[in-house]
Design a protein around this motif. Structure first.
Motif, PDB file in Angstrom:
ATOM      1  N   GLN B  25       0.843  -1.206   0.000  1.00  0.00           N
ATOM      2  CA  GLN B  25       0.000   0.000   0.000  1.00  0.00           C
ATOM      3  C   GLN B  25       0.876   1.254   0.000  1.00  0.00           C
ATOM      4  N   LEU B  54      -7.436  13.043  -2.770  1.00  0.00           N
ATOM      5  CA  LEU B  54      -6.403  12.004  -2.889  1.00  0.00           C
ATOM      6  C   LEU B  54      -6.532  11.001  -1.737  1.00  0.00           C
ATOM      7  N   ALA B  55      -6.779  11.516  -0.540  1.00  0.00           N
ATOM      8  CA  ALA B  55      -6.961  10.632   0.620  1.00  0.00           C
ATOM      9  C   ALA B  55      -8.145   9.712   0.388  1.00  0.00           C
ATOM     10  N   PHE B  58      -7.336   6.950  -2.224  1.00  0.00           N
ATOM     11  CA  PHE B  58      -6.531   5.813  -1.762  1.00  0.00           C
ATOM     12  C   PHE B  58      -7.296   4.942  -0.768  1.00  0.00           C
ATOM     13  N   ILE B  59      -8.114   5.578   0.051  1.00  0.00           N
ATOM     14  CA  ILE B  59      -8.903   4.786   1.000  1.00  0.00           C
ATOM     15  C   ILE B  59      -9.859   3.875   0.219  1.00  0.00           C
ATOM     16  N   PHE B  62      -7.736   1.035  -1.602  1.00  0.00           N
ATOM     17  CA  PHE B  62      -7.299  -0.063  -0.744  1.00  0.00           C
ATOM     18  C   PHE B  62      -8.481  -0.916  -0.286  1.00  0.00           C
ATOM     19  N   LYS B  63      -9.624  -0.270  -0.171  1.00  0.00           N
ATOM     20  CA  LYS B  63     -10.815  -0.996   0.264  1.00  0.00           C
ATOM     21  C   LYS B  63     -11.369  -1.868  -0.868  1.00  0.00           C
TER      22      LYS B  63
END
Lengths: 153, 169
Positions: B25, B54-55, B58-59, B62-63
């Motif tokens: 990650q 952007l946060a 990525f969250i 990854f999910k």
């Protein structure tokens, strides 16, 4: 030949940029099944854009990485605690002991109204009871009074 | 190709992402984060807002990486880029509602897409802007430009053909 024409139509670029319509996307998926060589074309376009995007990269604030991974670590602790990287405490506010239920917030309004109505009913019950008692007492008093006035004769 | 040597091994990295490996990650964030940030910044314009996007990107990545193979995506970057743009468009829509001031200045003027857009004739440039940077459907673009959706479709097709040529240069 048809495939070449399809590729030249700019559909791949449209898909890669994310501006293709849902019907165009469906068509592309179908074409990919028919002509697997289309995948290589898509990869080529994506790699080309990737290369430029990497070259044009702008660094976000270094704190952002910490923020994102902190968030992810928080979430991971809810699911099986596999790694011992757990630096954050997860507090579950919801008790899961089977003794509590969660209901819609409208029940609160319903409960308040029912409570107030019951109080009003109780008030009237007492009020009329007292009134009834009072009138009965008055009747008894009246009867006694008439009996008293009648008896001496 | 020299590029492939530098390129991180995508298959292995996605497998590790799907397994939820924190090392993978971080690697993906370090490698693609700035590139995606640039793409988001082009749509959103504001640095702080772009960082939020952007946060969120990525969250979400990854999910949802478990569904990566099902989406039929060909490259990891292609998938990431589409998610980043989607998230950026959502943010831009909220920002527009809040501010109402539609200052269409796209910062980051030297980006690939902006360089391409600058080459287009005025009307095509507007269509491309509304479709890509605003994420509007063709019908909405047609209404704004007082034309038919079919005409917008034809113009957009021409724009994409031009973009294909531009990428090949």
């Amino acid at each position: 030949m048809e495939l070449n024409h399809y590729i030249q139509s700019g559909i791949i670029e449209s898909y890669v940029l994310g501006i293709a319509t849902s019907s165009e996307m469906e068509e592309l998926q179908q074409m990919r099944r028919l002509y697997p060589s289309l995948n290589a074309e898509i990869i080529a376009v994506e790699r080309r854009i990737e290369r430029t995007a990497l070259a044009e990269a702008v660094s976000p604030s270094p704190y952002l990485k910490q923020r994102i991974f902190q968030h992810i670590n928080w979430r991971e602790e809810i699911s099986p605690p596999g790694n011992d990287k757990s630096r954050y405490t997860f507090i579950n506010i919801h008790s899961k002991d089977g003794q509590h239920i969660t209901v819609h917030k409208w029940w609160r309004l319903f409960f308040i109204i029912t409570f107030i109505l019951s109080k009003i009913c109780l008030f009237f019950a007492i009020y009329y009871f007292l009134k009834y008692q009072q009138s009965r007492e008055r009747k008894v008093e009246q009867r006694m009074h008439t009996e008293q006035t009648v008896s001496p004769e | 190709m020299q590029q492939s040597a530098v390129h991180i091994d995508e298959y292995i990295i996605t497998e590790r992402l799907i397994a939820g490996d924190p090392g993978a990650q971080e690697l993906v964030y370090d490698y693609y984060g700035p590139a995606l940030f640039s793409i988001i910044l082009q749509v959103v314009g504001d640095t702080a807002k772009a960082e939020d996007v952007l946060a969120r990107t990525f969250i979400q990545v990854f999910k949802n990486v478990v569904t990566y193979r099902e989406t039929g995506s060909t490259t990891l970057f292609g998938w990431l880029m589409r998610i980043a743009r989607e998230q950026a468009l959502k943010e831009a829509a909220v920002m527009e509602q809040d501010e109402d001031g539609s200052d269409d200045v796209v910062k980051h003027d030297s980006s690939l897409l902006q360089r391409f857009a600058n080459r287009l004739p005025a009307e095509s440039k507007t269509i491309f802007h509304l479709c890509y940077y605003k994420g509007l459907p063709k019908e909405a673009v047609a209404r704004m430009l007082a034309t038919q959706p079919d005409e917008v479709m034809v113009k957009l097709k021409d724009i994409m053909v031009a973009f294909r040529k531009f990428l090949g240069e």
